[in-house]
Design a protein around this motif. Structure first.
Motif, PDB file in Angstrom:
ATOM      1  N   CYS A 111       0.848  -1.193   0.000  1.00 47.96           N
ATOM      2  CA  CYS A 111       0.000   0.000   0.000  1.00 47.96           C
ATOM      3  C   CYS A 111       0.883   1.242   0.000  1.00 47.96           C
ATOM      4  O   CYS A 111       2.084   1.177   0.246  1.00 47.96           O
ATOM      5  N   GLY A 112       0.266   2.365  -0.229  1.00 48.92           N
ATOM      6  CA  GLY A 112       1.004   3.620  -0.164  1.00 48.92           C
ATOM      7  C   GLY A 112       0.181   4.752  -0.726  1.00 48.92           C
ATOM      8  O   GLY A 112      -0.832   4.525  -1.397  1.00 48.92           O
ATOM      9  N   ILE A 113       0.615   5.962  -0.461  1.00 48.52           N
ATOM     10  CA  ILE A 113      -0.076   7.116  -1.001  1.00 48.52           C
ATOM     11  C   ILE A 113       0.163   7.187  -2.503  1.00 48.52           C
ATOM     12  O   ILE A 113       1.070   6.535  -3.032  1.00 48.52           O
ATOM     13  N   PRO A 114      -0.614   7.966  -3.241  1.00 50.07           N
ATOM     14  CA  PRO A 114      -0.389   8.099  -4.684  1.00 50.07           C
ATOM     15  C   PRO A 114       0.996   8.662  -5.008  1.00 50.07           C
ATOM     16  O   PRO A 114       1.559   9.453  -4.252  1.00 50.07           O
ATOM     17  N   ASN A 115       1.535   8.215  -6.128  1.00 55.62           N
ATOM     18  CA  ASN A 115       2.765   8.767  -6.687  1.00 55.62           C
ATOM     19  C   ASN A 115       3.990   8.566  -5.805  1.00 55.62           C
ATOM     20  O   ASN A 115       4.936   9.346  -5.861  1.00 55.62           O
ATOM     21  N   VAL A 116       3.978   7.504  -4.991  1.00 63.54           N
ATOM     22  CA  VAL A 116       5.129   7.240  -4.124  1.00 63.54           C
ATOM     23  C   VAL A 116       6.109   6.257  -4.770  1.00 63.54           C
ATOM     24  O   VAL A 116       7.141   5.939  -4.200  1.00 63.54           O
ATOM     25  N   GLY A 117       5.772   5.771  -5.961  1.00 62.31           N
ATOM     26  CA  GLY A 117       6.661   4.855  -6.665  1.00 62.31           C
ATOM     27  C   GLY A 117       6.357   3.394  -6.428  1.00 62.31           C
ATOM     28  O   GLY A 117       7.188   2.524  -6.708  1.00 62.31           O
ATOM     29  N   LYS A 118       5.160   3.107  -5.960  1.00 59.30           N
ATOM     30  CA  LYS A 118       4.789   1.723  -5.637  1.00 59.30           C
ATOM     31  C   LYS A 118       4.826   0.823  -6.879  1.00 59.30           C
ATOM     32  O   LYS A 118       5.346  -0.293  -6.829  1.00 59.30           O
ATOM     33  N   SER A 119       4.276   1.307  -7.973  1.00 58.01           N
ATOM     34  CA  SER A 119       4.222   0.484  -9.186  1.00 58.01           C
ATOM     35  C   SER A 119       5.615   0.172  -9.725  1.00 58.01           C
ATOM     36  O   SER A 119       5.865  -0.929 -10.224  1.00 58.01           O
ATOM     37  N   THR A 120       6.525   1.123  -9.602  1.00 59.39           N
ATOM     38  CA  THR A 120       7.898   0.899 -10.056  1.00 59.39           C
ATOM     39  C   THR A 120       8.565  -0.201  -9.238  1.00 59.39           C
ATOM     40  O   THR A 120       9.259  -1.070  -9.776  1.00 59.39           O
ATOM     41  N   VAL A 121       8.345  -0.194  -7.924  1.00 56.01           N
ATOM     42  CA  VAL A 121       8.907  -1.228  -7.055  1.00 56.01           C
ATOM     43  C   VAL A 121       8.311  -2.586  -7.397  1.00 56.01           C
ATOM     44  O   VAL A 121       9.020  -3.602  -7.471  1.00 56.01           O
ATOM     45  N   ILE A 122       7.009  -2.630  -7.614  1.00 56.91           N
ATOM     46  CA  ILE A 122       6.343  -3.891  -7.961  1.00 56.91           C
ATOM     47  C   ILE A 122       6.922  -4.465  -9.251  1.00 56.91           C
ATOM     48  O   ILE A 122       7.214  -5.670  -9.346  1.00 56.91           O
ATOM     49  N   ASN A 123       7.117  -3.622 -10.252  1.00 54.53           N
ATOM     50  CA  ASN A 123       7.658  -4.096 -11.523  1.00 54.53           C
ATOM     51  C   ASN A 123       9.089  -4.606 -11.356  1.00 54.53           C
ATOM     52  O   ASN A 123       9.487  -5.590 -11.989  1.00 54.53           O
ATOM     53  N   SER A 124       9.867  -3.966 -10.493  1.00 52.74           N
ATOM     54  CA  SER A 124      11.228  -4.439 -10.235  1.00 52.74           C
ATOM     55  C   SER A 124      11.211  -5.787  -9.533  1.00 52.74           C
ATOM     56  O   SER A 124      12.008  -6.680  -9.838  1.00 52.74           O
ATOM     57  N   LEU A 125      10.273  -5.949  -8.588  1.00 47.51           N
ATOM     58  CA  LEU A 125      10.150  -7.225  -7.880  1.00 47.51           C
ATOM     59  C   LEU A 125       9.710  -8.339  -8.817  1.00 47.51           C
ATOM     60  O   LEU A 125      10.220  -9.460  -8.759  1.00 47.51           O
ATOM     61  N   ALA A 126       8.757  -8.026  -9.681  1.00 45.66           N
ATOM     62  CA  ALA A 126       8.205  -9.044 -10.573  1.00 45.66           C
ATOM     63  C   ALA A 126       9.110  -9.334 -11.757  1.00 45.66           C
ATOM     64  O   ALA A 126       8.998 -10.398 -12.394  1.00 45.66           O
ATOM     65  N   GLY A 127      10.008  -8.411 -12.066  1.00 48.31           N
ATOM     66  CA  GLY A 127      10.876  -8.602 -13.220  1.00 48.31           C
ATOM     67  C   GLY A 127      10.159  -8.412 -14.530  1.00 48.31           C
ATOM     68  O   GLY A 127      10.614  -8.858 -15.579  1.00 48.31           O
ATOM     69  N   ARG A 128       9.022  -7.722 -14.472  1.00 37.54           N
ATOM     70  CA  ARG A 128       8.238  -7.460 -15.672  1.00 37.54           C
ATOM     71  C   ARG A 128       7.309  -6.287 -15.379  1.00 37.54           C
ATOM     72  O   ARG A 128       7.215  -5.829 -14.250  1.00 37.54           O
ATOM     73  N   VAL A 129       6.605  -5.824 -16.399  1.00 36.34           N
ATOM     74  CA  VAL A 129       5.638  -4.751 -16.206  1.00 36.34           C
ATOM     75  C   VAL A 129       4.349  -5.367 -15.670  1.00 36.34           C
ATOM     76  O   VAL A 129       3.494  -5.838 -16.412  1.00 36.34           O
ATOM     77  N   ALA A 130       4.228  -5.370 -14.345  1.00 38.63           N
ATOM     78  CA  ALA A 130       3.037  -5.931 -13.699  1.00 38.63           C
ATOM     79  C   ALA A 130       2.102  -4.848 -13.203  1.00 38.63           C
ATOM     80  O   ALA A 130       0.955  -5.110 -12.844  1.00 38.63           O
ATOM     81  N   ALA A 131       2.584  -3.602 -13.173  1.00 39.14           N
ATOM     82  CA  ALA A 131       1.770  -2.486 -12.701  1.00 39.14           C
ATOM     83  C   ALA A 131       2.105  -1.261 -13.532  1.00 39.14           C
ATOM     84  O   ALA A 131       3.253  -1.038 -13.916  1.00 39.14           O
ATOM     85  N   LYS A 132       1.109  -0.443 -13.831  1.00 35.98           N
ATOM     86  CA  LYS A 132       1.314   0.769 -14.606  1.00 35.98           C
ATOM     87  C   LYS A 132       2.067   1.795 -13.770  1.00 35.98           C
ATOM     88  O   LYS A 132       1.898   1.879 -12.567  1.00 35.98           O
ATOM     89  N   THR A 133       2.924   2.575 -14.438  1.00 37.89           N
ATOM     90  CA  THR A 133       3.676   3.620 -13.750  1.00 37.89           C
ATOM     91  C   THR A 133       3.395   4.963 -14.417  1.00 37.89           C
ATOM     92  O   THR A 133       2.971   5.038 -15.569  1.00 37.89           O
ATOM     93  N   GLY A 134       3.664   6.034 -13.690  1.00 42.45           N
ATOM     94  CA  GLY A 134       3.468   7.375 -14.242  1.00 42.45           C
ATOM     95  C   GLY A 134       3.823   8.427 -13.228  1.00 42.45           C
ATOM     96  O   GLY A 134       4.014   8.145 -12.049  1.00 42.45           O
TER      97      GLY A 134
END
Length: 304
Positions: A111-134
């Motif tokens: 979880c986290g507030i908006p725009n904290v970089g959560k999706s970027t961390v998820i994609n790094s963990l998954a080794g693929r684009v698993a969450a949209k970033t922006g």
């Protein structure tokens, strides 16, 4: 927000560890008090993301602060660096040592507030684009399950702010970081508060970035005007666009162009929270007194 709240309430029943993503530049302000309430009793991992933009000494203070709390660990990282991100998996396994393997997979809520970089961390963990970033808040819209390993399931939730920010400094810091939508704050006001904090905690940074004379004493309004003049934010007639100047300052802070900055320390955050509790109590007392006064006035009118 209500949909995310309901999803967390339902999901947390079967969760082993809760990851809360924080902005390393404002670790206290980016912590969601509503999330803490919803996930109370669950082991927590505080991830201070964007550490490459934050003050290293203050980051150490914050990780030590969180690590002193029961059933809590903290790690600081740059979510774009894949190797470092896997420290998150190790920390989660340490927080739930009895979970793991195909029979008892580790179930983690992030979880986290908006725009904290959560999706970027998820994609790094998954080794693929698993969450949209922006760069704008609110990219994640729905909860999703992401398989990080055969025995490690990650449940992603949309970024969520809380209904009312009671710590005044938090509102300014969240706005400065870009965690809230632009319609929710005034750029000039936020930039002035940011400039004041930078002048106090990081003297010389603003002058160096915008080539201002460090020997000249300026108010924050004068400093913002000088920045606008230096950066060409000039309107017809030679007037300076303070709106444009404010946008320049906020952009530079968010991009790390002002250097590695952290806007708050653990000690400051604890004090701000204590002050907010007092202010909220005073506000509640005034509301009660106003309500009583109104009731007496209505009673008197009826008697007459």
């Amino acid at each position: 927000m209500n949909a995310t709240k309901k999803a967390i309430i339902e999901r947390v029943k079967a969760i082993d560890v809760v990851i809360e993503m924080l902005d390393a530049r404002l670790p206290g302000s980016s912590g969601n008090p509503l999330l803490a309430e919803l996930t109370r009793g669950k082991p927590a991992l505080k991830v201070l993301n964007k550490q490459d933009l934050a003050d290293p000494q203050r980051t150490e203070q914050w990780t030590a602060h969180f690590n002193e709390q029961a059933t809590t660990q903290a790690v600081a990282l740059d979510g774009r660096a894949g190797a470092a991100v896997h420290r998150v998996v190790d920390a989660c396994r340490q927080l739930a040592p009895l979970r793991g393997g195909m029979v008892k997979p580790l179930r983690v809520l992030i979880c986290g507030i908006p725009n904290v970089g959560k999706s970027t961390v998820i994609n790094s963990l998954a080794g693929r684009v698993a969450a949209k970033t922006g760069d704008e808040p609110g990219i994640t819209k729905l909860e999703q399950k992401i398989v990080i390993a055969n025995d490690f399931y990650l449940y992603d939730t949309p970024g969520m702010l809380w209904p009312r920010i009671v710590v005044e400094q938090s509102g300014y810091h969240l706005a400065a970081s870009g965690a809230v939508g632009r319609n929710a704050y005034d750029d000039e006001e936020v930039a002035l508060v940011l400039l004041e904090a930078l002048h106090r905690d990081y003297p010389g940074v603003v002058e160096q970035r915008y080539r201002l004379d460090a020997e000249v004493t300026l108010t924050e309004d004068e400093r913002l005007t000088a920045i606008g003049r230096q950066r060409g934010a000039v309107l017809p007639g030679g007037r300076i666009s303070l709106q444009k100047a404010a946008e320049i300052v906020l952009h530079d802070f968010r991009a790390g162009s002002l250097g590695r900055i952290t806007l708050e320390t653990p000690q400051e955050w604890v004090q701000w929270q204590a002050d907010a509790v007092v202010k909220e109590a005073d506000r509640a007392a005034r509301r009660r007194e106003k309500s009583k006064t109104g009731s007496r006035s209505r009673t008197a009118a009826v008697d007459q």
